[in-house]
Design a protein around this motif. Sequence first.
Motif, PDB file in Angstrom:
ATOM      1  N   UNK A  51      -4.911 -18.088  -2.420  1.00  0.00           N
ATOM      2  CA  UNK A  51      -5.168 -16.763  -2.996  1.00  0.00           C
ATOM      3  C   UNK A  51      -4.424 -15.683  -2.219  1.00  0.00           C
ATOM      4  N   UNK A  52      -4.418 -15.803  -0.886  1.00  0.00           N
ATOM      5  CA  UNK A  52      -3.720 -14.817  -0.058  1.00  0.00           C
ATOM      6  C   UNK A  52      -2.214 -14.914  -0.288  1.00  0.00           C
ATOM      7  N   UNK A  53      -1.687 -16.132  -0.327  1.00  0.00           N
ATOM      8  CA  UNK A  53      -0.245 -16.316  -0.553  1.00  0.00           C
ATOM      9  C   UNK A  53       0.174 -15.732  -1.899  1.00  0.00           C
ATOM     10  N   UNK A  54      -0.651 -15.930  -2.923  1.00  0.00           N
ATOM     11  CA  UNK A  54      -0.342 -15.376  -4.244  1.00  0.00           C
ATOM     12  C   UNK A  54      -0.387 -13.850  -4.219  1.00  0.00           C
ATOM     13  N   UNK A  55      -1.373 -13.291  -3.539  1.00  0.00           N
ATOM     14  CA  UNK A  55      -1.483 -11.836  -3.442  1.00  0.00           C
ATOM     15  C   UNK A  55      -0.315 -11.249  -2.649  1.00  0.00           C
ATOM     16  N   UNK A  56       0.112 -11.943  -1.592  1.00  0.00           N
ATOM     17  CA  UNK A  56       1.273 -11.486  -0.824  1.00  0.00           C
ATOM     18  C   UNK A  56       2.535 -11.515  -1.688  1.00  0.00           C
ATOM     19  N   UNK A  57       2.678 -12.546  -2.500  1.00  0.00           N
ATOM     20  CA  UNK A  57       3.845 -12.650  -3.370  1.00  0.00           C
ATOM     21  C   UNK A  57       3.882 -11.497  -4.374  1.00  0.00           C
ATOM     22  N   UNK A  58       2.717 -11.094  -4.871  1.00  0.00           N
ATOM     23  CA  UNK A  58       2.655  -9.967  -5.810  1.00  0.00           C
ATOM     24  C   UNK A  58       3.111  -8.663  -5.156  1.00  0.00           C
ATOM     25  N   UNK A  59       2.940  -8.581  -3.850  1.00  0.00           N
ATOM     26  CA  UNK A  59       3.339  -7.365  -3.134  1.00  0.00           C
ATOM     27  C   UNK A  59       4.755  -7.487  -2.575  1.00  0.00           C
ATOM     28  N   UNK A  60       5.484  -8.514  -2.991  1.00  0.00           N
ATOM     29  CA  UNK A  60       6.864  -8.734  -2.528  1.00  0.00           C
ATOM     30  C   UNK A  60       6.953  -8.654  -1.012  1.00  0.00           C
ATOM     31  N   UNK A  61       6.102  -9.436  -0.377  1.00  0.00           N
ATOM     32  CA  UNK A  61       6.014  -9.427   1.088  1.00  0.00           C
ATOM     33  C   UNK A  61       7.285  -9.988   1.708  1.00  0.00           C
ATOM     34  N   UNK A  62       7.738  -9.334   2.759  1.00  0.00           N
ATOM     35  CA  UNK A  62       8.925  -9.781   3.501  1.00  0.00           C
ATOM     36  C   UNK A  62       8.588 -10.990   4.369  1.00  0.00           C
ATOM     37  N   UNK A  63       9.611 -11.628   4.939  1.00  0.00           N
ATOM     38  CA  UNK A  63       9.374 -12.844   5.740  1.00  0.00           C
ATOM     39  C   UNK A  63       8.419 -12.661   6.912  1.00  0.00           C
ATOM     40  N   UNK A  64       8.334 -11.473   7.497  1.00  0.00           N
ATOM     41  CA  UNK A  64       7.445 -11.284   8.643  1.00  0.00           C
ATOM     42  C   UNK A  64       6.011 -11.010   8.185  1.00  0.00           C
ATOM     43  N   UNK A  65       5.619 -11.718   7.174  1.00  0.00           N
ATOM     44  CA  UNK A  65       4.293 -11.511   6.594  1.00  0.00           C
ATOM     45  C   UNK A  65       3.191 -11.836   7.592  1.00  0.00           C
ATOM     46  N   UNK A  66       1.998 -11.347   7.312  1.00  0.00           N
ATOM     47  CA  UNK A  66       0.867 -11.641   8.200  1.00  0.00           C
ATOM     48  C   UNK A  66       0.548 -13.135   8.216  1.00  0.00           C
ATOM     49  N   UNK A  67      -0.024 -13.572   9.304  1.00  0.00           N
ATOM     50  CA  UNK A  67      -0.476 -14.960   9.403  1.00  0.00           C
ATOM     51  C   UNK A  67      -1.716 -15.123   8.530  1.00  0.00           C
ATOM     52  N   UNK A  68      -1.869 -16.299   7.944  1.00  0.00           N
ATOM     53  CA  UNK A  68      -3.025 -16.607   7.110  1.00  0.00           C
ATOM     54  C   UNK A  68      -3.878 -17.646   7.822  1.00  0.00           C
ATOM     55  N   UNK A  69      -5.164 -17.372   7.920  1.00  0.00           N
ATOM     56  CA  UNK A  69      -6.125 -18.337   8.462  1.00  0.00           C
ATOM     57  C   UNK A  69      -7.164 -18.626   7.398  1.00  0.00           C
ATOM     58  N   UNK A  70      -7.178 -19.852   6.910  1.00  0.00           N
ATOM     59  CA  UNK A  70      -8.153 -20.284   5.913  1.00  0.00           C
ATOM     60  C   UNK A  70      -9.246 -21.061   6.636  1.00  0.00           C
ATOM     61  N   UNK A  71     -10.463 -20.509   6.713  1.00  0.00           N
ATOM     62  CA  UNK A  71     -11.538 -21.199   7.433  1.00  0.00           C
ATOM     63  C   UNK A  71     -11.805 -22.614   6.918  1.00  0.00           C
ATOM     64  N   UNK A  72     -11.555 -22.841   5.642  1.00  0.00           N
ATOM     65  CA  UNK A  72     -11.805 -24.171   5.072  1.00  0.00           C
ATOM     66  C   UNK A  72     -10.787 -25.194   5.565  1.00  0.00           C
ATOM     67  N   UNK A  73      -9.629 -24.736   6.006  1.00  0.00           N
ATOM     68  CA  UNK A  73      -8.565 -25.648   6.425  1.00  0.00           C
ATOM     69  C   UNK A  73      -8.276 -25.598   7.923  1.00  0.00           C
ATOM     70  N   UNK A  74      -8.805 -24.614   8.598  1.00  0.00           N
ATOM     71  CA  UNK A  74      -8.461 -24.390  10.000  1.00  0.00           C
ATOM     72  C   UNK A  74      -9.146 -25.376  10.932  1.00  0.00           C
ATOM     73  N   UNK A  75      -8.400 -25.866  11.895  1.00  0.00           N
ATOM     74  CA  UNK A  75      -8.963 -26.713  12.935  1.00  0.00           C
ATOM     75  C   UNK A  75      -9.710 -25.900  13.986  1.00  0.00           C
TER      76      UNK A  75
END
Length: 90
Positions: A51-75
């Motif tokens: 969901x975050x990646x899709x929302x970032x794509x809608x905002x035409x985010x540049x390569x230095x985008x924020x880091x994403x931490x998904x609690x469901x996938x995070x170690x």
Amino acid sequence: MKPLDRLVTAAREHPRRIALSDGADPRVIAAALRAMRDGLGEMILVGDQDAIAAALAKQSCRPERPRIEDPALSGRTTAYVEAYAALRRA
């Protein structure tokens, strides 16, 4: 100097890592991108990775985008829970 200006100056001089919940919210993403652009620190968006990646794509985010931490996938989730519980006991 206004109080907000002092905060912004201090943040630029000593950038920190800032985790933002509701990471897929367009307002949160806009704020994170602006903070990064203004040199206020490293932004971490917390939430569903897709969901975050899709929302970032809608905002035409540049390569230095924020880091994403998904609690469901995070170690790191177990370590965060334990640290939070320890702080609550203190």
